[in-house]
Design a protein around this motif. Structure first.
Motif, PDB file in Angstrom:
ATOM      1  N   LYS A 151     -25.689  -2.326 -49.036  1.00  0.00           N
ATOM      2  CA  LYS A 151     -24.406  -2.765 -48.469  1.00  0.00           C
ATOM      3  C   LYS A 151     -23.344  -1.682 -48.633  1.00  0.00           C
ATOM      4  O   LYS A 151     -22.540  -1.451 -47.730  1.00  0.00           O
ATOM      5  CB  LYS A 151     -23.944  -4.060 -49.132  1.00  0.00           C
ATOM      6  CG  LYS A 151     -24.707  -5.280 -48.673  1.00  0.00           C
ATOM      7  CD  LYS A 151     -24.214  -6.527 -49.387  1.00  0.00           C
ATOM      8  CE  LYS A 151     -24.948  -7.753 -48.942  1.00  0.00           C
ATOM      9  NZ  LYS A 151     -24.487  -8.959 -49.658  1.00  0.00           N
ATOM     10  N   LYS A 152     -23.351  -1.036 -49.789  1.00  0.00           N
ATOM     11  CA  LYS A 152     -22.398   0.051 -50.045  1.00  0.00           C
ATOM     12  C   LYS A 152     -22.596   1.172 -49.033  1.00  0.00           C
ATOM     13  O   LYS A 152     -21.645   1.831 -48.614  1.00  0.00           O
ATOM     14  CB  LYS A 152     -22.577   0.559 -51.472  1.00  0.00           C
ATOM     15  CG  LYS A 152     -21.482   1.487 -51.952  1.00  0.00           C
ATOM     16  CD  LYS A 152     -21.600   1.749 -53.441  1.00  0.00           C
ATOM     17  CE  LYS A 152     -22.623   2.852 -53.650  1.00  0.00           C
ATOM     18  NZ  LYS A 152     -22.734   3.277 -55.053  1.00  0.00           N
ATOM     19  N   ARG A 153     -23.831   1.375 -48.612  1.00  0.00           N
ATOM     20  CA  ARG A 153     -24.140   2.402 -47.620  1.00  0.00           C
ATOM     21  C   ARG A 153     -23.832   1.933 -46.197  1.00  0.00           C
ATOM     22  O   ARG A 153     -23.952   2.708 -45.258  1.00  0.00           O
ATOM     23  CB  ARG A 153     -25.620   2.791 -47.726  1.00  0.00           C
ATOM     24  CG  ARG A 153     -25.955   3.497 -49.013  1.00  0.00           C
ATOM     25  CD  ARG A 153     -27.469   3.650 -49.193  1.00  0.00           C
ATOM     26  NE  ARG A 153     -27.769   4.273 -50.460  1.00  0.00           N
ATOM     27  CZ  ARG A 153     -27.732   5.586 -50.692  1.00  0.00           C
ATOM     28  NH1 ARG A 153     -27.443   6.412 -49.714  1.00  0.00           N
ATOM     29  NH2 ARG A 153     -28.002   6.058 -51.884  1.00  0.00           N
ATOM     30  N   GLY A 154     -23.491   0.644 -46.018  1.00  0.00           N
ATOM     31  CA  GLY A 154     -23.117   0.122 -44.713  1.00  0.00           C
ATOM     32  C   GLY A 154     -24.169  -0.734 -44.022  1.00  0.00           C
ATOM     33  O   GLY A 154     -23.939  -1.227 -42.922  1.00  0.00           O
ATOM     34  N   PHE A 155     -25.344  -0.899 -44.643  1.00  0.00           N
ATOM     35  CA  PHE A 155     -26.396  -1.727 -44.036  1.00  0.00           C
ATOM     36  C   PHE A 155     -25.912  -3.167 -43.881  1.00  0.00           C
ATOM     37  O   PHE A 155     -25.117  -3.651 -44.682  1.00  0.00           O
ATOM     38  CB  PHE A 155     -27.663  -1.717 -44.903  1.00  0.00           C
ATOM     39  CG  PHE A 155     -28.495  -0.469 -44.783  1.00  0.00           C
ATOM     40  CD1 PHE A 155     -29.641  -0.465 -43.997  1.00  0.00           C
ATOM     41  CD2 PHE A 155     -28.154   0.690 -45.459  1.00  0.00           C
ATOM     42  CE1 PHE A 155     -30.423   0.684 -43.884  1.00  0.00           C
ATOM     43  CE2 PHE A 155     -28.927   1.835 -45.366  1.00  0.00           C
ATOM     44  CZ  PHE A 155     -30.062   1.840 -44.573  1.00  0.00           C
TER      45      PHE A 155
END
Length: 186
Positions: A151-155
């Motif tokens: 999630k932090k990576r944007g997934f």
């Protein structure tokens, strides 16, 4: 007759999936991406729904070629929304495109998505001792960690429950029940 995990139904498709794929360690990025997409589409639905539409997903999403999916134009997105053979959820379809782009970012950073995802388990599947349904978790601290990182990576659509199902599907964790013929201790 061989004994299978409690969740396997009489469906031949389900049985084949269980016997051949589920829980088998997957190290190639193409298959890891396919399962990532399928698991994100499965969120809130039954897995048999996804299995029944898997071939349709393959056709609609160019055999899960993340290089192609990452560059889908808006016209392709719109055509996917009209494809009755897949799950026509606007957010999930959009997430497949976004996740393909981010999947390649992870490959750039780690050399492969496989190296990234398997590093969470030191490249060895976690062998659980699941005896019955109540012993099978929906999430774990590790799935929480992977979910948070992605999630932090944007997934998108990579909550802890989805990630735990993904971990099971690609063999990061072996959750075959101890009485299942597929259960292995190593």
């Amino acid at each position: 007759m061989q004994h299978r995990c409690f969740w396997v139904t009489d469906s031949k498709l389900y049985q084949e999936y269980h016997d051949i794929e589920w829980g088998q360690p997957v190290f190639d990025d193409e298959t890891l991406f396919e399962f990532l997409i399928l698991e994100t589409f499965q969120a809130g639905l039954s897995w048999i729904t996804i299995l029944n539409k898997r071939e349709n997903f393959r056709k609609a999403f160019d055999s899960f070629d993340y290089n192609k999916i990452a560059t889908y134009p808006e016209s392709k997105y719109e055509s996917l929304l009209l494809d009755a053979g897949i799950i026509r959820n606007k957010l999930k379809i959009r997430s497949a495109i976004i996740n393909a782009q981010l999947f390649m970012d992870v490959q750039q950073e780690f050399g492969s998505f496989s190296a990234f995802i398997w590093s969470y388990v030191d490249n060895e599947p976690i062998i659980n001792k699941v005896k019955e349904r109540k012993d099978a978790p929906a999430t774990t601290p590790l799935s929480d960690k992977i979910s948070k990182d992605l999630k932090k990576r944007g997934f998108k659509f990579v909550g802890s429950t989805v990630m735990y199902a993904y971990m099971q599907a690609v063999g990061l964790v072996n959750d075959h029940t101890m009485d299942c013929f597929k259960y292995e201790t190593k």
